[in-house]
Design an enzyme around this catalytic site. Sequence first.
Site, short mmCIF file in Angstrom:
data_model
loop_
_atom_site.label_atom_id
_atom_site.label_comp_id
_atom_site.label_asym_id
_atom_site.label_seq_id
_atom_site.Cartn_x
_atom_site.Cartn_y
_atom_site.Cartn_z
N HIS A 1 5.69 -4.96 12.30
CA HIS A 1 5.54 -5.26 10.88
C HIS A 1 5.29 -3.96 10.10
O HIS A 1 5.94 -3.69 9.10
CB HIS A 1 4.38 -6.24 10.66
CG HIS A 1 3.88 -6.30 9.25
ND1 HIS A 1 4.61 -6.87 8.23
CD2 HIS A 1 2.74 -5.84 8.68
CE1 HIS A 1 3.93 -6.77 7.10
NE2 HIS A 1 2.80 -6.14 7.33
N ASP B 1 28.08 11.53 -9.72
CA ASP B 1 27.75 10.92 -8.43
C ASP B 1 26.63 11.75 -7.82
O ASP B 1 26.15 12.71 -8.43
CB ASP B 1 28.97 10.90 -7.49
CG ASP B 1 28.84 9.82 -6.40
OD1 ASP B 1 27.78 9.77 -5.76
OD2 ASP B 1 29.78 9.04 -6.22
N TRP C 1 1.36 0.96 14.24
CA TRP C 1 2.40 1.80 13.63
C TRP C 1 1.98 3.28 13.66
O TRP C 1 2.81 4.16 13.48
CB TRP C 1 2.71 1.35 12.20
CG TRP C 1 1.82 1.93 11.14
CD1 TRP C 1 0.63 1.45 10.75
CD2 TRP C 1 2.07 3.10 10.34
NE1 TRP C 1 0.09 2.24 9.78
CE2 TRP C 1 0.95 3.26 9.49
CE3 TRP C 1 3.12 4.02 10.25
CZ2 TRP C 1 0.85 4.30 8.58
CZ3 TRP C 1 3.00 5.06 9.34
CH2 TRP C 1 1.89 5.19 8.51
N SER D 1 17.91 10.19 8.72
CA SER D 1 18.42 9.52 7.52
C SER D 1 17.60 9.89 6.29
O SER D 1 18.15 10.24 5.24
CB SER D 1 18.39 8.01 7.76
OG SER D 1 18.43 7.33 6.55
N SER D 2 16.26 9.85 6.42
CA SER D 2 15.42 10.17 5.26
C SER D 2 15.60 11.62 4.83
O SER D 2 15.62 11.92 3.63
CB SER D 2 13.94 9.99 5.57
OG SER D 2 13.70 8.72 6.00
N HIS E 1 -0.24 11.31 5.92
CA HIS E 1 -0.80 11.18 4.59
C HIS E 1 0.22 11.46 3.49
O HIS E 1 0.35 10.65 2.59
CB HIS E 1 -2.10 11.95 4.39
CG HIS E 1 -2.81 11.35 3.22
ND1 HIS E 1 -3.50 10.17 3.31
CD2 HIS E 1 -2.78 11.65 1.92
CE1 HIS E 1 -3.89 9.79 2.11
NE2 HIS E 1 -3.47 10.67 1.24
N GLU F 1 3.20 10.91 3.76
CA GLU F 1 4.06 9.73 3.86
C GLU F 1 3.58 8.61 2.94
O GLU F 1 4.39 7.96 2.29
CB GLU F 1 4.11 9.25 5.31
CG GLU F 1 4.70 7.87 5.54
CD GLU F 1 6.19 7.77 5.27
OE1 GLU F 1 6.86 8.82 5.32
OE2 GLU F 1 6.68 6.66 5.02
N TYR G 1 2.12 8.92 0.20
CA TYR G 1 2.49 9.26 -1.19
C TYR G 1 3.99 9.18 -1.39
O TYR G 1 4.44 8.91 -2.51
CB TYR G 1 1.94 10.64 -1.57
CG TYR G 1 0.43 10.58 -1.67
CD1 TYR G 1 -0.16 9.66 -2.51
CD2 TYR G 1 -0.39 11.39 -0.93
CE1 TYR G 1 -1.53 9.54 -2.59
CE2 TYR G 1 -1.76 11.29 -1.00
CZ TYR G 1 -2.33 10.35 -1.83
OH TYR G 1 -3.67 10.24 -1.90
N SER H 1 6.43 4.26 -14.93
CA SER H 1 6.45 5.11 -16.12
C SER H 1 7.73 4.93 -16.94
O SER H 1 7.80 5.37 -18.07
CB SER H 1 6.32 6.58 -15.73
OG SER H 1 5.18 6.77 -14.94
N HIS I 1 -8.98 12.59 6.67
CA HIS I 1 -9.86 11.48 6.23
C HIS I 1 -9.48 10.17 6.94
O HIS I 1 -10.20 9.19 6.83
CB HIS I 1 -9.87 11.32 4.71
CG HIS I 1 -8.58 10.84 4.11
ND1 HIS I 1 -8.12 11.29 2.90
CD2 HIS I 1 -7.67 9.95 4.53
CE1 HIS I 1 -6.98 10.69 2.62
NE2 HIS I 1 -6.68 9.88 3.58
N HIS I 2 -8.36 10.17 7.65
CA HIS I 2 -8.02 9.02 8.48
C HIS I 2 -8.76 9.08 9.81
O HIS I 2 -8.63 8.19 10.63
CB HIS I 2 -6.52 8.97 8.77
CG HIS I 2 -5.69 8.81 7.53
ND1 HIS I 2 -5.28 7.59 7.08
CD2 HIS I 2 -5.22 9.71 6.64
CE1 HIS I 2 -4.57 7.74 5.96
NE2 HIS I 2 -4.52 9.02 5.68
N THR J 1 -4.80 10.87 -10.04
CA THR J 1 -4.40 9.46 -10.02
C THR J 1 -4.98 8.74 -11.24
O THR J 1 -4.30 7.94 -11.89
CB THR J 1 -4.88 8.78 -8.73
OG1 THR J 1 -4.58 9.64 -7.64
CG2 THR J 1 -4.17 7.46 -8.52
N LYS K 1 -2.99 9.37 -14.34
CA LYS K 1 -1.78 8.54 -14.46
C LYS K 1 -2.12 7.17 -15.03
O LYS K 1 -1.45 6.67 -15.93
CB LYS K 1 -1.09 8.39 -13.11
CG LYS K 1 -0.76 9.72 -12.46
CD LYS K 1 0.36 9.60 -11.49
CE LYS K 1 1.63 9.52 -12.24
NZ LYS K 1 2.71 10.36 -11.89
N ARG L 1 -9.73 -4.35 12.55
CA ARG L 1 -8.32 -4.66 12.36
C ARG L 1 -7.61 -4.76 13.72
O ARG L 1 -8.20 -4.45 14.75
CB ARG L 1 -7.63 -3.62 11.47
CG ARG L 1 -7.77 -2.22 11.91
CD ARG L 1 -7.29 -1.24 10.86
NE ARG L 1 -5.84 -1.19 10.75
CZ ARG L 1 -5.15 -0.08 10.48
NH1 ARG L 1 -5.77 1.06 10.30
NH2 ARG L 1 -3.85 -0.11 10.38
#
Lengths: 184, 540, 380
Positions: free
Chosen positions: B91, B120, B156, B184-185, B268, B270, B272, B283, B317-318, B343, B346, B465
Amino acid sequence: MIKPVDNHKLAAKLLLGVTLMFGFGFALVPLYDVFCRVTGINGKVDLTPGAYLAGAISSRSIKIQFIAVNNQTMPWKFKPKEPSMNVKLGQTYQTAYLAANMTENDMVAQAVPSVSPSAAAAYLQKVDCFCFNRQPLAAGEQKEMGLAFNILPGMPEYIKTITLSYTLFDITAADGKELASAQQ
Amino acid sequence: MTPSTEQIVSKDIEDQAVQATGFEDHHGPAKGFSRWLYTTNHKDIGSMYLWFSLAMFMTGGCMALLVRLELFQPGLQFLEPEFFNQMTTMHGLIMVFGAVMPAFVGLANWMIPMMIGAPDMALPRLNNWSFWILPFAFSMMLMTLFMDGGGPNFGWTFYAPLSTTFAPPSVTFFIFAVHMMGISSIMGAINVIVTILNMRAPDMKMMKLPLFVWTWLITAFLLILVMPVLAGVVTMMLMDIHFGTSFFSAAGGGDPVLFQHIFWFFGHPEVYIMILPAFGIISEIIPTFSRKKLFGYSSMVYATSSIAFLSFIVWAHHMFTVGMPLAGELFFMFATMLIAVPTGVKVFNWVATMFRGSMTFETPMLFAIAFVVLFSIGGFSGLMLAIAPADYQYHDTYFVVAHFHYVLVPGSIFSIMAGVYYWLPKWTGNYYDEQMGKLHFWLSFIGINITFFPMHFVGLAGMPRRIPDYALQFADFNAISSVGAFIFGFSQLLFIYNVVCCIRKRNQASKQVWEGANGLEWTLPSPAPYHTFTTPPKVD
Amino acid sequence: MNLNFSAIKIISSIISKLIVIVFFAAPAAHADWQLNMREGVTEISRAVYGLHMIIFWVCVVIAIIVFGVMFWSVVYHRKSRGAKAQNFHESIYVEIAWTVIPIFILVGMAIPATTTLKKMYDSTESDIDIQVTGYQWKWRYQYLNEGIDFFSSLATPKEQIYNQAEKTSNYLLEVDNPLVIPLGKKIRFLITANDVIHSWWVPDFAVKKDAIPGFINESWAIAEVPGIYRGQCAELCGKDHGFMPIVVEVKSQVDYDAWVIEQQQAQIAKAKSAEKRWTLDDLMHSGKQIYAKNCAACHQSSGEGIAGAFPALKGSPIVQGDPNEHINIVLNGKPGTAMQAFAEQLSAAELAAVITYERNAWGDSVGDIISPRQIVKFQQ
């Protein structure tokens, strides 16, 4: 108007960046080791012998505890000879761990040291340690594995007890492969 | 049977059309499957990305529903623990790499050329390739579920050694799938950067770029910087598993914690990558429906850049509970708290845009307002998680699950839906059904809050979790969460139905589509022709 | 290809079970609707709770202000009320203000957080040192100075987990041997792991530290209230991650001392039990319990294992063959697999019982008895 050539040039530059970052990922491995040695993350300690410390024995003494851990499928009996010692900073001490291979097979082990609190790791210097080498034991063999260490006098004041743990990993399979490939 | 003359003639015309598009830009698309297989048109590729993402969203969603079904009541009813772990892992992987990221790439493909006045994307063939890798990558990943020992079951985040020494044999396929997604990315990101930097209409200065384009430019740089690191870390795993190295095994001088450092160095930024384009979409939408220019355009650009920069120095921080030295812990705590500042800027800017505007509340605006509120709630719980001593209690509990679902579902997913509703009339030439869109919004809004809000409570009360079964005191809130998940999940069928109807039915949209919309894309007819801005537009 | 998890099977079982739940299941009436973090029973846990509440209220206040302004605009500045859009879209002063003010709030938060964190890191001068080792899927506690060493695993029976029996009040939070510590003493936990990464978490002490194979972490607590405190493993560690709880019993010094003596005597008694004469029935009886606790998670209580992940014991050549092979693999584990070495985890009598059980359960009936003495002999 933009020509396709410009696009390809820029794309090539970006691709170069991608390659560099892929390399950077791998460069993080040694960088992390250096970082660990400096900061003592994980209580990770040097696997290379430290120098004998001549003179400069401090009157301050602290307690050092020894812990033995067997990893996963490691069946050896493994324990410190003495559970703890009171040591003076700057002086070199000798102690040992006892290991016994109770299985019916010859085996090879690797001990991995770790120090807690991690801030103390940088000050614990191993003059000689069984963790510097692989430790083979024949079936049924017992062994006293020696350890010589000293604690640098610069150790922060607030640390009164440190714990040195050794985790014993079974590397018989990996070791066998290497031997086989070395013989070829 | 002999084909009729008519069929032969039409086939010939098709062939000519296919050949002609290679040289001439003034023909429509080819017919049939080969149109999609060989297309280099940014609109076609954008559509394929979006459909692919929708398919993955539904797949990952079904897995989430299985997880919620098992967690509906204490005890094991439906899934065995090892299959439960595969479901949570898949998931996560599918939603992150298969749903959210491709959706943003799809929107970028459709909108960036139209927003900057380019004919294009800059590298059309690369574009085709970067899309067509994805179906193969995800087929490979989904196939692992049917292999001996099952699919990835290590979360994950795939922490070593659970994902190396202790992984099921299918982990090798998982690694190759991650490599393919990464390629791909990266290609997609290169294409976006080259397009934005090289293909802008002559007067389109950088500080005139629409914010969606700006946020995507910054996101693309993040992708280029961190996707190779992900590739590196899975390569190290591969070597540890098959070639006897020990990057992550203490026995050979490696360190399992090193895995976490490298993973989160990627991980991290990622997160963002999954939220910056969302900021861009919001926006665009809020000014349109407030009929007022975006407040603080330049501060929005600077805030996005600072968030991107900070994302590189907060990764640990993870890992507050991993046993870092005090100094490290403090550094990562302070750096993380600092992210709240840009943040906040924004959010304040969006609110100031709405303030004294002239607002209407069509579906995209409803999703955008919900985004501002619910993303901020996710931001607040993020701020709480940044406080290292408190994180010892929050870490790896449902509080974290609540936090990142609040920033990803009503954050990223809502922004994607808002964007789809917003631009759908431009893509198809038809308005979607507004009533159904609003119904979809309200059901989704209610559904996700019922699902994720109680997770804060069970997390604080002590539920870890990634567990398939839980103590009795967590039972009621879990039952509520599961009900919410099913409401949210099934209300997405309305969304699909609405989109399909919008493509098929005629409810002709105007060129302008939305009264307050501004930007180059709204100067094009609806639907946007197959080829647009073959001559650069004038920008004022 | 393993089609155990094929979609059809899952879907059909889900539908049948859903029907059961919807029509027959009694509502779960056990929940206590706890909304907030526990304050806990240590100085640190109370400090953490305090931090949690401060930052929570700071967030609430900011949310009320920001969303208040937003919803006010939503209500009053809507086109349907005839609102005309204003023209402003920049104000350098406002923007500086809402950049600088949050920085001050954050600094205000960072100061108490730093103080608490420093306290958490001060683990020196402990009274009791306990080594905590995470195993798949149980905990081992070794009291470094008292010589006490035991494993602690889930005590909730399988029947409750699979809904064949009423769930008791501490469902999934009950262990066979809890960790016991004295009141008011500084306990230092030295945390490590045997296989994968685990995380040792007791919410009431605000202690959560990752247990990492090969490395040692530490944490500490001084419990101020006697009682039983429950926690769980907090890092995904494989299949039974959700089934390895932590239970800590805080006792008065007197009770704790008595417990220590009791434990030390029990360990001597355990060693002696190897000398006792055991019958097949005795061994099968205790073997079944030991198997359920230590082996069934992987090899399943049916002995059939899980295809592709954990091998079946039923019909296995090792189980039916040479007893020494069988003893060897149980005592010493199998390198490169999840099979642990149980020599240290179980006593000779327990090992004999479980091996005998494996050889005679599930209709394999080799018929032989493995005596504790055989185990002792094997170990010498």
